[in-house]
Design a protein around this motif. Structure first.
Motif: not given
Length: 71
Positions: A45, A48-49
């Motif tokens: 997270v 940015g996933r």
């Protein structure tokens, strides 16, 4: 020497020295797996996933509940 034999030897030494016995082998295995999974999801997270698995399901339930209560 197997892990079980090492555990019994450590427990015997602890008893002789009046110290608490070490945890038995395998007692905290599931806790370690959960912490590793949580750390992996957190890093995903932060990178940015999107979140996957239980984290994503929990976020989905929370968002769905908030949208329903504002209607």
């Amino acid at each position: 020497m197997s892990i079980t034999q090492q555990y019994f030897l450590d427990a015997y030494r602890a008893r002789q020295l009046g110290e608490p016995a070490p945890p038995a082998p395998g007692v905290n295995d599931w806790q370690v797996v959960r912490e590793w999974r949580d750390e992996r999801e957190f890093r995903a997270v932060v990178a940015g996933r999107p979140a996957h698995g239980p984290m994503r399901l929990a976020l989905g339930r929370w968002l769905h509940r908030r949208q329903r209560s504002t209607c």
